[in-house]
Design a protein around this motif. Structure first.
Motif, mmCIF file in Angstrom:
data_model
loop_
_atom_site.group_PDB
_atom_site.id
_atom_site.type_symbol
_atom_site.label_atom_id
_atom_site.label_comp_id
_atom_site.label_asym_id
_atom_site.label_seq_id
_atom_site.Cartn_x
_atom_site.Cartn_y
_atom_site.Cartn_z
ATOM 1 N N VAL A 1 0.853 -1.194 0.000
ATOM 2 C CA VAL A 1 0.000 0.000 0.000
ATOM 3 C C VAL A 1 0.888 1.243 0.000
ATOM 4 O O VAL A 1 1.878 1.313 0.729
ATOM 5 N N GLN A 2 0.519 2.202 -0.831
ATOM 6 C CA GLN A 2 1.314 3.420 -0.938
ATOM 7 C C GLN A 2 0.876 4.469 0.076
ATOM 8 O O GLN A 2 -0.314 4.660 0.299
ATOM 9 N N LEU A 3 1.850 5.159 0.657
ATOM 10 C CA LEU A 3 1.545 6.207 1.635
ATOM 11 C C LEU A 3 1.713 7.592 1.029
ATOM 12 O O LEU A 3 2.780 7.938 0.519
ATOM 13 N N VAL A 4 0.644 8.375 1.096
ATOM 14 C CA VAL A 4 0.736 9.802 0.800
ATOM 15 C C VAL A 4 0.703 10.517 2.146
ATOM 16 O O VAL A 4 -0.271 10.410 2.895
ATOM 17 N N ALA A 5 1.797 11.198 2.463
ATOM 18 C CA ALA A 5 1.871 11.928 3.733
ATOM 19 C C ALA A 5 1.211 13.294 3.527
ATOM 20 O O ALA A 5 1.665 14.098 2.717
ATOM 21 N N VAL A 6 0.119 13.512 4.249
ATOM 22 C CA VAL A 6 -0.665 14.736 4.037
ATOM 23 C C VAL A 6 -0.108 15.863 4.896
ATOM 24 O O VAL A 6 -0.225 15.855 6.124
ATOM 25 N N SER A 7 0.513 16.834 4.216
ATOM 26 C CA SER A 7 1.295 17.856 4.924
ATOM 27 C C SER A 7 0.635 19.231 4.935
ATOM 28 O O SER A 7 1.275 20.230 5.268
ATOM 29 N N THR B 1 -5.503 2.509 -9.175
ATOM 30 C CA THR B 1 -5.300 3.057 -7.832
ATOM 31 C C THR B 1 -6.630 3.231 -7.103
ATOM 32 O O THR B 1 -7.576 3.785 -7.656
ATOM 33 N N LEU B 2 -6.653 2.750 -5.877
ATOM 34 C CA LEU B 2 -7.820 2.977 -5.016
ATOM 35 C C LEU B 2 -7.334 3.728 -3.779
ATOM 36 O O LEU B 2 -6.726 3.143 -2.876
ATOM 37 N N SER B 3 -7.554 5.049 -3.784
ATOM 38 C CA SER B 3 -7.065 5.904 -2.709
ATOM 39 C C SER B 3 -8.162 6.109 -1.670
ATOM 40 O O SER B 3 -9.091 6.880 -1.853
ATOM 41 N N MET C 1 -8.719 0.077 8.484
ATOM 42 C CA MET C 1 -9.956 -0.494 7.964
ATOM 43 C C MET C 1 -9.996 -0.386 6.436
ATOM 44 O O MET C 1 -10.400 -1.312 5.738
ATOM 45 N N ALA C 2 -9.529 0.756 5.921
ATOM 46 C CA ALA C 2 -9.530 0.963 4.463
ATOM 47 C C ALA C 2 -8.653 -0.077 3.768
ATOM 48 O O ALA C 2 -9.018 -0.594 2.703
ATOM 49 N N MET D 1 -3.805 2.853 -1.617
ATOM 50 C CA MET D 1 -3.151 4.145 -1.355
ATOM 51 C C MET D 1 -3.867 4.825 -0.190
ATOM 52 O O MET D 1 -5.089 5.002 -0.228
ATOM 53 N N VAL D 2 -3.105 5.166 0.858
ATOM 54 C CA VAL D 2 -3.724 5.857 1.988
ATOM 55 C C VAL D 2 -3.148 7.261 2.106
ATOM 56 O O VAL D 2 -2.010 7.519 1.705
ATOM 57 N N ARG D 3 -3.958 8.169 2.628
ATOM 58 C CA ARG D 3 -3.553 9.577 2.760
ATOM 59 C C ARG D 3 -3.582 9.920 4.248
ATOM 60 O O ARG D 3 -4.641 10.081 4.836
#
Ligand SMILES: *Cc1c(COP(=O)(O)O)cnc(C)c1O
Length: 225
Positions: free
Chosen positions: A20-26, A193-195, A204-205, A212-214
Motif C-alpha cells: 500500500v502506498q503512503l501519501v503523507a498529508v502535509s 489506484t484505489l485511494s 480499515m480501508a 493508497m492511503v492519505r
C-alpha cells in the motif's frame, strides 16, 4: 503537536508488507516537517491548497511527488499542472476538461483520480455512481478530446464517525465501484489506484482493499486550523 517519526516508521513498515502506498498529508504543516520525512525516504506528499502547494514545491527537492488532494477550482488548475504528480480530487468532467486543456498547453499528461462521494455527510465533494459511469463513457467515446489526462483510479473519503460499521460500509462501496472499473482500460482511463483511508480509518480501508492511503495528523500531529 510535533511530527511523529516513530509512527511514520511503524506505518511505512506495515504498508510496505501490504503493498500500500503512503501519501503523507502535509497541509498547513511547515516545510521543515516535510523535509524530515523526505530525509527518511518519503517522496509522496499531499496538499489541499493551491497557493500553499506552489509555495512548498519551490522550497523542496524537485523529486517530491506532489498529490493535490483538496477541492480544485478550475481557474487554479494552471498553477499546479507544471509539476503535480497526481490530482486526486477530480469531481467533475468540467474540471477534467480544464486539466486536459492545461496539460495540453505544456505538453504534459496529468494523472488524475476521480473522487467519488461515499460519505453520508453532505459536505464532501465527489461524483456519484452514475456520474462516474458517464465520465468513463465520455473519456472513452471521446478519447481524442482527452489526450493530456490519464484517469488512474478512484479516491474517496468516508464519514468522520465513530460508527465503524458505517465507515466500513462506505469504504466497501468504493471498493465495489473500483472493482467494477479495475480492468477497464482505454487511452485516457486505466484504473489501478484505489485511494482511501486517512488517519482515523486507514487500517480499515486497507482491510477493505485500499492500495493508497492519505495520512496527515498521525504523522504530523493534529492540525489546529
Ligand atoms: C486532510 C486530508 C487527509 C488527511 O487527514 P488526516 O485525518 O489528518 O489523516 C486525507 N485526505 C484528504 C482528502 C484530506 O483533505
Amino acid at each position: 503537536m510535533a511530527i511523529n517519526i516513530e509512527k511514520y516508521k511503524e506505518i511505512i513498515e506495515s504498508l510496505e508488507t501490504k503493498g500500500v502506498q503512503l501519501v503523507a498529508v502535509s497541509k498547513i504543516k511547515p516545510v521543515c516537517d516535510i523535509q524530515k520525512l523526505y530525509d527518511l525516504g518519503q517522496r509522496d506528499f499531499g496538499e489541499n491548497y493551491v497557493q500553499e502547494l506552489v509555495d512548498k514545491q519551490l522550497q523542496l527537492p524537485g523529486n517530491v511527488k506532489w498529490h493535490f488532494i483538496g477541492h480544485l477550482q478550475s481557474n487554479k488548475v494552471k498553477y499546479i499542472t507544471p509539476f503535480v504528480h497526481l490530482i486526486q480530487g477530480v469531481d467533475s468532467l468540467k474540471l477534467l476538461k480544464e486539466i486536459n486543456k492545461q496539460g495540453n498547453k505544456i505538453n504534459r499528461i496529468i494523472s488524475c483520480l476521480l473522487q467519488i462521494h461515499i460519505a453520508q455527510e453532505e459536505t464532501k465533494f465527489g461524483m456519484d455512481e452514475n456520474e462516474l459511469a458517464e465520465a468513463v463513457k465520455e473519456l472513452t467515446e471521446n478519447a481524442s478530446a482527452y489526450t493530456h489526462v490519464k484517469v488512474e483510479g478512484l479516491m474517496g473519503m468516508a464519514s468522520f464517525s465513530n460508527d465503524d460499521e458505517k465507515v466500513r460500509e462506505e469504504l466497501r462501496y468504493l471498493k465495489i465501484l473500483y472493482d467494477k472499473y479495475k480492468d477497464f482500460s482505454s487511452s485516457a482511463v486505466k484504473i489501478t489506484t484505489l485511494s482511501m483511508g486517512m488517519s482515523g480509518d486507514y487500517e480499515m480501508a486497507i482491510e477493505e482493499g485500499s492500495n493508497m492511503v492519505r495520512i496527515g495528523s498521525l504523522l504530523f500531529g493534529a492540525r489546529l486550523k
